[in-house]
Design an enzyme around this catalytic site. Sequence first.
Site, PDB file in Angstrom:
ATOM      1  N   ASP A  80       0.846  -1.200   0.000  1.00  0.00           N
ATOM      2  CA  ASP A  80       0.000   0.000   0.000  1.00  0.00           C
ATOM      3  C   ASP A  80       0.882   1.251   0.000  1.00  0.00           C
ATOM      4  O   ASP A  80       1.763   1.388   0.860  1.00  0.00           O
ATOM      5  CB  ASP A  80      -0.882  -0.046   1.262  1.00  0.00           C
ATOM      6  CG  ASP A  80      -1.921   1.050   1.297  1.00  0.00           C
ATOM      7  OD1 ASP A  80      -2.402   1.453   0.225  1.00  0.00           O
ATOM      8  OD2 ASP A  80      -2.272   1.494   2.424  1.00  0.00           O
ATOM      9  N   ALA A 208     -11.314   5.675   2.683  1.00  0.00           N
ATOM     10  CA  ALA A 208     -12.757   5.371   2.716  1.00  0.00           C
ATOM     11  C   ALA A 208     -13.326   5.249   4.128  1.00  0.00           C
ATOM     12  O   ALA A 208     -14.545   5.194   4.290  1.00  0.00           O
ATOM     13  CB  ALA A 208     -13.038   4.102   1.920  1.00  0.00           C
TER      14      ALA A 208
HETATM   15  O1  G3H Z   1      -4.290   3.265   1.847  1.00  0.00           O
HETATM   16  C1  G3H Z   1      -5.028   3.145   2.851  1.00  0.00           C
HETATM   17  C2  G3H Z   1      -6.354   3.764   2.917  1.00  0.00           C
HETATM   18  O2  G3H Z   1      -6.510   4.695   1.906  1.00  0.00           O
HETATM   19  C3  G3H Z   1      -6.737   4.183   4.296  1.00  0.00           C
HETATM   20  O3  G3H Z   1      -7.784   5.109   4.374  1.00  0.00           O
HETATM   21  O4  G3H Z   1      -7.414   6.271   6.550  1.00  0.00           O
HETATM   22  O5  G3H Z   1      -9.626   6.317   5.442  1.00  0.00           O
HETATM   23  O6  G3H Z   1      -8.818   4.215   6.438  1.00  0.00           O
HETATM   24  P1  G3H Z   1      -8.449   5.504   5.773  1.00  0.00           P
HETATM   25 ZN    ZN Z   2      -4.497   5.197   0.853  1.00  0.00          ZN
END
Ligand code: G3H
Ligand code: ZN
Length: 282
Positions: A80, A208
């Site tokens: 990620d 999200a």
């Molecule tokens: O790459 C990870 C997500 O975009 C995390 O998003 O902080 O809204 O859970 P979030």
């Molecule tokens: Zn992200």
Amino acid sequence: MLVSGNELFQAAKKGGYAVGAFNLNNMEILQAIIEAAEEENSPAFLQASQGGIKYAGIEYIAGMAKVAAEAKVPIALNLDHGTSFAQAAQCLRHGFTALMIDGSQLPFEENIAITQKVVEMARPNNVSVEAELGKIGGTEDDIVVSEREAAFTDPQEAKEFVDRTGTDALAVAIGTAHGVYKGEPKLDLERLAEINKLLDIPLVLHGASGVGDDAIRAAVPLGICKINIDTELRIAFSRAVQDVLKKNPNEIDPRKILGPAREAMKEVVKIKMRLFGSSGKA
Ligand code: G3H
Ligand code: ZN
């Protein structure tokens, strides 16, 4: 079983649903995601950010993926927000089946160049590539994008970017941000529809956590095939730990402290799988 990210992306695009991608940092999170996926009969992305890899160690993350390979449902292991070619190559060597290369902080041409390089490495190995164009606001581990710097994805630029890089999936900036929101975010669905009309590849929604259910339900038919959730798992984890210690400040057994946290995260994952439409799609 452990499968290529492309398998999950393509099935989701064809089936008109999105697969949840949940950030992995320790064993309890792994168990929460795998148990939820099996109970929901849903595919899932496990993903480790650069910060997660630094924290747990790549050997442990790769070891956790071996456990995931035993799952009854298809699971992909994704890097990620990788920001370097070396990081992507290291993950590939350790058995990751999906790679995100986040060149969104770079100038357009440099983002294209690094994405092309990762695609070239990943494709012969049947590993999927997700790139990012536009800047998603907020903080994701070591990547910090202020509100002022955040920039929405331009549809025409996205078309050129995808044509030139051959990326398998694209993360778009349409109004979400990483971390906890102050109010409820408003997604630019018109922009998403335009991007989806121009591109024929799966789109990814980051940031999200905290996005309303209706907005998610509206975004999925507009091409969103992968939805990233980290913050809501962090919140579920820490609230459960706090609850246990508030009720019993003398508790010293890690299993009694972390067990309820695992259950709380599993509930969140299951709710998201139903919302994203991936339940029953394994
Ligand atoms: O790459 C990870 C997500 O975009 C995390 O998003 O902080 O809204 O859970 P979030
Ligand atoms: Zn992200």
